[in-house]
Design a protein around this motif. Structure first.
Motif, short mmCIF file in Angstrom:
data_model
loop_
_atom_site.label_atom_id
_atom_site.label_comp_id
_atom_site.label_asym_id
_atom_site.label_seq_id
_atom_site.Cartn_x
_atom_site.Cartn_y
_atom_site.Cartn_z
N LYS A 166 13.16 -12.75 -0.02
CA LYS A 166 13.85 -11.83 -0.91
C LYS A 166 13.16 -10.48 -0.93
CE LYS A 166 15.60 -11.50 -5.67
NZ LYS A 166 15.77 -12.26 -6.95
N GLN A 167 11.84 -10.48 -0.93
CA GLN A 167 11.08 -9.24 -0.97
C GLN A 167 9.63 -9.53 -0.62
OE1 GLN A 167 11.27 -7.23 -4.74
NE2 GLN A 167 10.50 -5.30 -3.95
N ILE A 168 8.97 -8.57 -0.01
CA ILE A 168 7.53 -8.64 0.22
C ILE A 168 6.88 -7.59 -0.66
CG2 ILE A 168 5.66 -8.40 1.89
CD1 ILE A 168 7.57 -9.41 4.03
N VAL A 169 5.94 -8.04 -1.48
CA VAL A 169 5.39 -7.22 -2.56
C VAL A 169 3.92 -6.93 -2.30
CG1 VAL A 169 4.95 -7.13 -5.05
CG2 VAL A 169 7.00 -8.29 -4.19
N GLU A 170 3.56 -5.68 -2.24
CA GLU A 170 2.16 -5.29 -2.23
C GLU A 170 1.62 -5.36 -3.66
OE1 GLU A 170 0.56 -4.56 0.50
OE2 GLU A 170 2.02 -3.83 1.96
N VAL A 171 0.39 -5.82 -3.82
CA VAL A 171 -0.25 -5.87 -5.14
C VAL A 171 -1.29 -4.75 -5.20
CG1 VAL A 171 -1.52 -7.28 -6.79
CG2 VAL A 171 0.12 -8.36 -5.24
N PRO A 172 -0.96 -3.63 -5.86
CA PRO A 172 -1.81 -2.44 -5.81
C PRO A 172 -2.88 -2.39 -6.89
CG PRO A 172 0.21 -1.90 -6.94
CD PRO A 172 0.28 -3.38 -6.60
N ARG A 231 -0.79 -9.45 -0.92
CA ARG A 231 0.67 -9.32 -0.79
C ARG A 231 1.31 -10.64 -1.17
NH1 ARG A 231 2.86 -7.95 4.65
NH2 ARG A 231 1.01 -9.02 5.46
N ILE A 232 2.55 -10.53 -1.65
CA ILE A 232 3.30 -11.70 -2.09
C ILE A 232 4.63 -11.73 -1.33
CG2 ILE A 232 4.46 -12.82 -4.03
CD1 ILE A 232 2.41 -11.32 -5.85
N VAL A 233 4.86 -12.85 -0.63
CA VAL A 233 6.15 -13.07 0.03
C VAL A 233 7.02 -13.85 -0.95
CG1 VAL A 233 7.34 -14.06 2.01
CG2 VAL A 233 5.03 -13.10 2.29
N LEU A 234 7.97 -13.15 -1.55
CA LEU A 234 8.85 -13.75 -2.55
C LEU A 234 10.05 -14.37 -1.84
CD1 LEU A 234 9.64 -14.24 -5.50
CD2 LEU A 234 10.66 -11.95 -5.53
N LEU A 235 10.20 -15.69 -2.01
CA LEU A 235 11.25 -16.44 -1.35
C LEU A 235 12.32 -16.84 -2.35
CD1 LEU A 235 8.86 -18.74 0.70
CD2 LEU A 235 10.27 -16.91 1.67
N GLU A 236 13.55 -16.98 -1.87
CA GLU A 236 14.62 -17.52 -2.70
C GLU A 236 15.21 -18.73 -1.99
OE1 GLU A 236 17.42 -14.47 -3.43
OE2 GLU A 236 17.74 -13.97 -1.33
N PRO A 237 15.79 -19.67 -2.76
CA PRO A 237 16.13 -20.97 -2.21
C PRO A 237 17.56 -21.11 -1.69
CG PRO A 237 16.30 -21.04 -4.60
CD PRO A 237 15.87 -19.63 -4.23
N MET A 261 -5.55 3.66 -20.04
CA MET A 261 -4.91 2.64 -19.19
C MET A 261 -4.16 3.31 -18.05
SD MET A 261 -2.14 -0.31 -20.31
CE MET A 261 -0.81 0.89 -20.42
N ASN A 262 -4.20 2.69 -16.86
CA ASN A 262 -3.48 3.24 -15.72
C ASN A 262 -1.98 3.10 -15.91
OD1 ASN A 262 -5.92 3.71 -14.47
ND2 ASN A 262 -5.94 1.71 -13.45
N ALA A 263 -1.25 3.90 -15.15
CA ALA A 263 0.20 3.79 -15.20
C ALA A 263 0.63 2.40 -14.76
CB ALA A 263 0.82 4.86 -14.28
N ARG A 264 1.72 1.94 -15.33
CA ARG A 264 2.20 0.61 -14.97
C ARG A 264 2.61 0.59 -13.50
NH1 ARG A 264 5.97 -1.50 -19.99
NH2 ARG A 264 4.27 -1.92 -21.44
N PRO A 265 2.19 -0.46 -12.76
CA PRO A 265 2.54 -0.52 -11.35
C PRO A 265 3.99 -0.91 -11.15
CG PRO A 265 1.39 -2.50 -12.01
CD PRO A 265 1.38 -1.59 -13.20
N GLU A 266 4.59 -0.39 -10.11
CA GLU A 266 5.93 -0.78 -9.74
C GLU A 266 5.85 -1.84 -8.66
OE1 GLU A 266 8.02 3.60 -10.40
OE2 GLU A 266 8.08 2.61 -8.46
N ILE A 267 6.84 -2.69 -8.58
CA ILE A 267 6.93 -3.65 -7.49
C ILE A 267 7.66 -2.96 -6.35
CG2 ILE A 267 7.90 -5.86 -6.78
CD1 ILE A 267 7.48 -6.91 -9.51
N LEU A 268 6.94 -2.67 -5.30
CA LEU A 268 7.49 -1.93 -4.18
C LEU A 268 7.00 -2.52 -2.88
CD1 LEU A 268 6.82 1.73 -5.39
CD2 LEU A 268 9.03 0.59 -5.36
N MET A 269 7.77 -2.37 -1.83
CA MET A 269 7.28 -2.64 -0.50
C MET A 269 6.61 -1.37 0.00
SD MET A 269 10.36 -4.83 1.27
CE MET A 269 9.45 -4.93 2.81
N THR A 270 5.34 -1.46 0.35
CA THR A 270 4.62 -0.29 0.81
C THR A 270 3.87 -0.61 2.08
OG1 THR A 270 2.61 -0.84 -0.41
CG2 THR A 270 4.28 0.43 -1.58
N ASN A 271 3.38 0.43 2.75
CA ASN A 271 2.65 0.27 3.99
C ASN A 271 1.26 0.89 3.93
OD1 ASN A 271 4.76 -1.01 5.51
ND2 ASN A 271 5.82 0.95 5.52
N ASP A 272 0.78 1.15 2.71
CA ASP A 272 -0.49 1.86 2.61
C ASP A 272 -1.56 1.01 1.93
OD1 ASP A 272 0.64 1.82 0.13
OD2 ASP A 272 0.42 3.97 -0.26
#
Length: 263
Positions: free
Chosen positions: A232-238, A220-226, A1-12
């Motif tokens: 709140k955060q923009i998340v790349e899905v790797p 990518r996921i644009v995470l919004l808060e109310p 199994m691959n390493a668990r992904p982290e939730i990070l903002m990335t540009n790659d």
């Protein structure tokens, strides 16, 4: 199994070099004295699938309606294909798939799909051919003459998707289109949507409150808060596709992201 992904903002991410087709910058929206959006900024790149994710009241549908030209905004800017929204003329390049299928009960399946073509300079025969082709594409070629009441919920969603695709949009906006389906049918529609997106190259911006759906579908996921809605955060899905909810990496990323959703 691959390493668990982290939730990070990335540009790659693979699509990071693609041109931007939607650019939201410092978006502000009020309904009377109630502020619905505050300084919201994100972009959507060509050929990308982006999710607007968050709890009720964070402005997801408001943002989608603004992007579709169905609602105004009070501050900030919106650019479509590099043009300010007020100057953008090619709205036929955008298609909107609503949460409800909104099929007209007095029209057959094919006639419902043709609805978006009736404002275009196409002959009746050309409309029929386009509608029948896209119905074949979504697996409903044998149901062109059926009536909406004769279809299952999943089939009705396929008709709604076909109606959006028949205009050959370059940008597809979707407001929780699969939220009313049972889990099995929703999973089928996820696979169908991604298959069609790859075939057409369309850019997709969709609204969801379902974290698992966002992880399965989005680049990518644009995470919004109310209160007011803000990023709140923009998340790349790797993660490579296809993604199944039961895959360990998909499940772990879903778990991590659920912890970040503001109720």
């Amino acid at each position: 199994m691959n390493a668990r992904p982290e939730i990070l903002m990335t540009n790659d991410a693979p699509l990071s070099a693609a041109p931007t087709v939607l650019q939201v910058t410092d978006m502000v929206k009020f309904y009377g004295k109630l502020q619905a959006l505050r300084d919201v900024s994100f972009d959507v790149r060509r050929g990308e699938v982006v999710a607007l994710l968050g709890a009720s009241g964070c402005g997801k549908s408001t943002l989608l309606n603004i992007a579709a030209g169905l609602d105004s905004f009070d501050g900030g800017s919106l650019e479509i294909e590099g043009q300010p929204a007020a100057q953008f003329k090619q709205w036929h390049k955008l298609a909107y798939m609503f949460q409800e299928d909104r099929l007209l009960p007095w029209r057959t399946v094919r006639e419902n799909v043709e609805l978006g073509l009736e404002t275009q300079a196409l002959s009746r025969r050309a409309r029929h051919q386009r509608a029948e082709h896209v119905l074949q594409t979504v697996g409903l070629g044998d149901f062109a003459q059926s009536w909406p009441h004769q279809l299952s919920g999943g089939m009705r969603s396929r008709v709604a998707l076909a109606r959006s695709l028949v205009v050959e949009p370059s940008i597809l906006l979707m407001d929780e289109p699969f939220s009313k389906l049972d889990p099995y049918t929703r999973s089928q529609m996820h696979q169908e949507l991604l298959r069609l997106q790859v075939a057409s190259g369309a850019t997709i911006l969709f609204v969801t409150h379902d974290v698992e759906e966002a992880v399965v579908l989005a680049d990518r996921i644009v995470l919004l808060e109310p209160r007011p809605g803000r990023v709140k955060q923009i998340v790349e899905v790797p993660l490579d596709r296809p993604r199944l909810p039961t895959d360990p990496d998909t499940a772990e990323l879903t778990r991590q992201l659920r912890l970040k959703v503001t109720p």
